[in-house]
Design a protein around this motif. Sequence first.
Motif, PDB file in Angstrom:
ATOM      1  N   TRP A   1      -8.817  47.428 -32.450  1.00 22.60           N
ATOM      2  CA  TRP A   1      -8.479  46.671 -31.232  1.00 22.60           C
ATOM      3  C   TRP A   1      -8.970  47.418 -29.998  1.00 22.60           C
ATOM      4  O   TRP A   1      -9.424  46.817 -29.025  1.00 22.60           O
ATOM      5  CB  TRP A   1      -6.956  46.517 -31.227  1.00 22.60           C
ATOM      6  CG  TRP A   1      -6.400  45.529 -30.275  1.00 22.60           C
ATOM      7  CD1 TRP A   1      -5.927  45.800 -29.022  1.00 22.60           C
ATOM      8  CD2 TRP A   1      -6.222  44.120 -30.473  1.00 22.60           C
ATOM      9  NE1 TRP A   1      -5.469  44.650 -28.435  1.00 22.60           N
ATOM     10  CE2 TRP A   1      -5.634  43.606 -29.299  1.00 22.60           C
ATOM     11  CE3 TRP A   1      -6.505  43.253 -31.524  1.00 22.60           C
ATOM     12  CZ2 TRP A   1      -5.330  42.253 -29.165  1.00 22.60           C
ATOM     13  CZ3 TRP A   1      -6.202  41.911 -31.380  1.00 22.60           C
ATOM     14  CH2 TRP A   1      -5.623  41.429 -30.207  1.00 22.60           C
TER      15      TRP A   1
ATOM     16  N   THR B   1      -1.342  34.686 -25.447  1.00 25.13           N
ATOM     17  CA  THR B   1       0.084  34.890 -25.726  1.00 25.13           C
ATOM     18  C   THR B   1       0.922  34.089 -24.738  1.00 25.13           C
ATOM     19  O   THR B   1       1.917  33.451 -25.115  1.00 25.13           O
ATOM     20  CB  THR B   1       0.451  36.388 -25.617  1.00 25.13           C
ATOM     21  OG1 THR B   1      -0.243  37.104 -26.630  1.00 25.13           O
ATOM     22  CG2 THR B   1       1.944  36.624 -25.772  1.00 25.13           C
TER      23      THR B   1
ATOM     24  N   GLY C   1       3.659  46.829 -31.457  1.00 19.90           N
ATOM     25  CA  GLY C   1       2.377  46.176 -31.197  1.00 19.90           C
ATOM     26  C   GLY C   1       2.524  45.319 -29.955  1.00 19.90           C
ATOM     27  O   GLY C   1       2.241  44.125 -29.957  1.00 19.90           O
TER      28      GLY C   1
ATOM     29  N   ASP D   1       2.501  50.497 -28.601  1.00 22.68           N
ATOM     30  CA  ASP D   1       1.197  49.978 -29.011  1.00 22.68           C
ATOM     31  C   ASP D   1       0.268  51.177 -29.159  1.00 22.68           C
ATOM     32  O   ASP D   1       0.385  52.155 -28.408  1.00 22.68           O
ATOM     33  CB  ASP D   1       0.650  49.012 -27.942  1.00 22.68           C
ATOM     34  CG  ASP D   1      -0.450  48.128 -28.495  1.00 22.68           C
ATOM     35  OD1 ASP D   1      -0.197  46.913 -28.667  1.00 22.68           O
ATOM     36  OD2 ASP D   1      -1.569  48.648 -28.757  1.00 22.68           O
ATOM     37  N   TYR D   2      -0.650  51.089 -30.109  1.00 23.07           N
ATOM     38  CA  TYR D   2      -1.531  52.256 -30.318  1.00 23.07           C
ATOM     39  C   TYR D   2      -2.649  52.320 -29.274  1.00 23.07           C
ATOM     40  O   TYR D   2      -3.271  53.340 -29.094  1.00 23.07           O
ATOM     41  CB  TYR D   2      -2.101  52.233 -31.748  1.00 23.07           C
ATOM     42  CG  TYR D   2      -3.442  51.568 -31.862  1.00 23.07           C
ATOM     43  CD1 TYR D   2      -3.585  50.184 -31.700  1.00 23.07           C
ATOM     44  CD2 TYR D   2      -4.591  52.328 -32.097  1.00 23.07           C
ATOM     45  CE1 TYR D   2      -4.820  49.587 -31.788  1.00 23.07           C
ATOM     46  CE2 TYR D   2      -5.827  51.735 -32.188  1.00 23.07           C
ATOM     47  CZ  TYR D   2      -5.948  50.365 -32.035  1.00 23.07           C
ATOM     48  OH  TYR D   2      -7.184  49.761 -32.110  1.00 23.07           O
TER      49      TYR D   2
ATOM     50  N   ALA E   1       2.542  51.856 -35.448  1.00 20.81           N
ATOM     51  CA  ALA E   1       3.516  51.018 -36.167  1.00 20.81           C
ATOM     52  C   ALA E   1       4.093  51.731 -37.380  1.00 20.81           C
ATOM     53  O   ALA E   1       5.158  51.359 -37.866  1.00 20.81           O
ATOM     54  CB  ALA E   1       2.836  49.722 -36.603  1.00 20.81           C
TER      55      ALA E   1
ATOM     56  N   PHE F   1       5.676  40.676 -32.520  1.00 23.10           N
ATOM     57  CA  PHE F   1       5.115  39.422 -32.015  1.00 23.10           C
ATOM     58  C   PHE F   1       3.623  39.386 -32.303  1.00 23.10           C
ATOM     59  O   PHE F   1       2.847  40.120 -31.677  1.00 23.10           O
ATOM     60  CB  PHE F   1       5.375  39.273 -30.497  1.00 23.10           C
ATOM     61  CG  PHE F   1       6.753  38.778 -30.192  1.00 23.10           C
ATOM     62  CD1 PHE F   1       7.021  37.418 -30.146  1.00 23.10           C
ATOM     63  CD2 PHE F   1       7.789  39.670 -29.973  1.00 23.10           C
ATOM     64  CE1 PHE F   1       8.298  36.953 -29.880  1.00 23.10           C
ATOM     65  CE2 PHE F   1       9.069  39.215 -29.699  1.00 23.10           C
ATOM     66  CZ  PHE F   1       9.323  37.855 -29.654  1.00 23.10           C
ATOM     67  N   ASP F   2       3.267  38.580 -33.261  1.00 20.85           N
ATOM     68  CA  ASP F   2       1.851  38.362 -33.577  1.00 20.85           C
ATOM     69  C   ASP F   2       1.119  39.688 -33.834  1.00 20.85           C
ATOM     70  O   ASP F   2      -0.027  39.857 -33.433  1.00 20.85           O
ATOM     71  CB  ASP F   2       1.192  37.627 -32.385  1.00 20.85           C
ATOM     72  CG  ASP F   2      -0.100  36.942 -32.793  1.00 20.85           C
ATOM     73  OD1 ASP F   2      -0.285  36.666 -33.982  1.00 20.85           O
ATOM     74  OD2 ASP F   2      -0.937  36.695 -31.897  1.00 20.85           O
TER      75      ASP F   2
ATOM     76  N   ASN G   1      -9.331  45.063 -37.398  1.00 21.51           N
ATOM     77  CA  ASN G   1      -8.438  46.090 -36.845  1.00 21.51           C
ATOM     78  C   ASN G   1      -7.608  46.705 -37.980  1.00 21.51           C
ATOM     79  O   ASN G   1      -7.502  47.923 -38.101  1.00 21.51           O
ATOM     80  CB  ASN G   1      -7.506  45.498 -35.791  1.00 21.51           C
ATOM     81  CG  ASN G   1      -6.557  46.548 -35.226  1.00 21.51           C
ATOM     82  OD1 ASN G   1      -6.953  47.371 -34.414  1.00 21.51           O
ATOM     83  ND2 ASN G   1      -5.327  46.572 -35.698  1.00 21.51           N
TER      84      ASN G   1
ATOM     85  N   GLN H   1      -7.632  50.746 -40.043  1.00 24.76           N
ATOM     86  CA  GLN H   1      -6.472  51.645 -40.174  1.00 24.76           C
ATOM     87  C   GLN H   1      -6.183  52.019 -41.622  1.00 24.76           C
ATOM     88  O   GLN H   1      -5.276  52.780 -41.887  1.00 24.76           O
ATOM     89  CB  GLN H   1      -5.234  50.980 -39.565  1.00 24.76           C
ATOM     90  CG  GLN H   1      -5.411  50.714 -38.089  1.00 24.76           C
ATOM     91  CD  GLN H   1      -4.257  49.923 -37.471  1.00 24.76           C
ATOM     92  OE1 GLN H   1      -3.311  49.546 -38.153  1.00 24.76           O
ATOM     93  NE2 GLN H   1      -4.357  49.677 -36.174  1.00 24.76           N
TER      94      GLN H   1
HETATM   95  C1  LIG Z   1      -2.406  40.242 -31.345  1.00 24.44           C
HETATM   96  S1  LIG Z   1      -1.926  41.616 -30.387  1.00 24.44           S
HETATM   97  C2  LIG Z   1      -0.264  41.154 -29.978  1.00 24.44           C
HETATM   98  C3  LIG Z   1       0.215  41.807 -28.710  1.00 24.44           C
HETATM   99  C4  LIG Z   1       1.584  41.323 -28.210  1.00 24.44           C
HETATM  100  N1  LIG Z   1       2.623  41.517 -29.185  1.00 24.44           N
HETATM  101  C5  LIG Z   1       1.512  39.869 -27.795  1.00 24.44           C
HETATM  102  O1  LIG Z   1       2.087  39.016 -28.503  1.00 24.44           O
HETATM  103  O2  LIG Z   1       0.897  39.585 -26.761  1.00 24.44           O
HETATM  104  C6  LIG Z   1      -1.704  42.917 -31.568  1.00 24.44           C
HETATM  105  C7  LIG Z   1      -1.406  44.274 -30.932  1.00 24.44           C
HETATM  106  O3  LIG Z   1      -1.184  45.226 -31.973  1.00 24.44           O
HETATM  107  C8  LIG Z   1      -1.692  46.480 -31.522  1.00 24.44           C
HETATM  108  N2  LIG Z   1      -1.882  47.330 -32.703  1.00 24.44           N
HETATM  109  C9  LIG Z   1      -2.826  47.224 -33.643  1.00 24.44           C
HETATM  110  N3  LIG Z   1      -2.655  48.153 -34.606  1.00 24.44           N
HETATM  111  C10 LIG Z   1      -1.552  48.871 -34.254  1.00 24.44           C
HETATM  112  C11 LIG Z   1      -0.836  49.936 -34.862  1.00 24.44           C
HETATM  113  N4  LIG Z   1      -1.202  50.437 -36.052  1.00 24.44           N
HETATM  114  N5  LIG Z   1       0.249  50.421 -34.234  1.00 24.44           N
HETATM  115  C12 LIG Z   1       0.663  49.891 -33.043  1.00 24.44           C
HETATM  116  N6  LIG Z   1       0.030  48.875 -32.418  1.00 24.44           N
HETATM  117  C13 LIG Z   1      -1.063  48.354 -33.029  1.00 24.44           C
HETATM  118  C14 LIG Z   1      -2.959  46.114 -30.783  1.00 24.44           C
HETATM  119  O4  LIG Z   1      -3.397  47.120 -29.909  1.00 24.44           O
HETATM  120  C15 LIG Z   1      -2.531  44.816 -30.082  1.00 24.44           C
HETATM  121  O5  LIG Z   1      -2.034  45.096 -28.799  1.00 24.44           O
END
Ligand SMILES: C[S@@+](CC[C@H](N)C(=O)[O-])C[C@H]1O[C@@H](n2cnc3c(N)ncnc32)[C@H](O)[C@@H]1O
Length: 353
Positions: free
Chosen positions: A134, A149, A176, A199-200, A228, A242-243, A301, A305
């Motif tokens: 991401w 969103t 996230g 968030d990462y 996460a 959320f998503d 993404n 990981q």
């Molecule tokens: C689809 S977005 C959703 C963002 C937010 N929850 C929303 O609904 O607007 C997914 C998010 O997950 C984060 N993400 C991806 N891998 C992650 C991880 N391993 N740990 C934490 N965050 C992560 C991304 O940076 C991104 O901001």
Amino acid sequence: MIPTVDERTPEMVIGQLIGELGGSLGVLLTALGNRAGLWTAMAGAGPLSPEEIAGRTALNTILVREWCRAQAAGGYLDYRSDTNSFELPDAVAGALLHGPGAAMVDACAEMLCSQGAEFDEFVTAFRNGGGFGWHRHDERFWHGSDALTKVALPDELISAVLDQVGLAPGSVLDVGSGYGTPTIAIARHFPAARVLGIDYNEASVAHARRAADEAGLADRLRFEVGSATDLPGSGYGLVTFFDSLHDFGDPVGALAQARSVLADDGVVLLVEPAAADRVEDNLTPSGRMFYAVSTLICTPNAVSQVTGQEDAAPLGTQAGEPLLRATAAAAGFGRVRRVDVPAPMNLVLALKP
Ligand SMILES: C[S@@+](CC[C@H](N)C(=O)[O-])C[C@H]1O[C@@H](n2cnc3c(N)ncnc32)[C@H](O)[C@@H]1O
């Protein structure tokens, strides 16, 4: 009627591809109409010539003419050959200007600009199987995703979901959290709760912190960079995804982490894109869009990981309820309840240990 696979000829497939190219460029055309004020200028105005539309928008008549022709070919404007005029039908105005259509397409156009700029890198990553995190997109992508969103998960919907879950948590963790739009809605919904979003992606966290400041919530709403699968704190009354779960390389590990930081009577809330249970039932226009998003965004993404992990099991963006329930069970959640929400694009589950 769409011919079956056996009835198709190569010429028909080329025709399909040409339609597809027009449709893909149509995203940019529709966003252009939005940003240049063309839709607004035409709404409720009846048939207008390109000259009249150009006069209303202070745009170049020749460019407006071509835009109108393209939109008429796409079915978004009606063309009157006798007067060489174009009309915005009420249904199209309703979807674009009074519904979420224009904002949705505009957000996607923003994301596509980022994806276009990085496409060569993406292809290389796809070919070598390493995924594409991401963080490798640019600001336009994160902004566009957040704008989506705001369309898909408006504050009222988030409140309705939280009401249904029926909690009054002292502390909440949102995993996230992106730009923090749902996290801010959670903090507003629970005015006494301390809320943490993680968030990462550092750039998203920085943006979310500014948003929390602007919302006047910074005293009890924080955002931190974190993974996460290594969640901070303990004893949360509510942990939300959320998503985001389908974006993670190790969804079982992420849910198991959530379980480990949850209070005994706490709940995990999982909000995922709605999907049918079986792949064959997702081969629809909506499934097509979500599988494309899955291939180009979410799953790369996740794969970025899990490189090297043999048992990695990214979910994909159309996981469906049975797989989400199995993932929750594998993470140690014994009670899973489907939360009814007035939003057909979302699948919401409440998990308890
Ligand atoms: C689809 S977005 C959703 C963002 C937010 N929850 C929303 O609904 O607007 C997914 C998010 O997950 C984060 N993400 C991806 N891998 C992650 C991880 N391993 N740990 C934490 N965050 C992560 C991304 O940076 C991104 O901001």
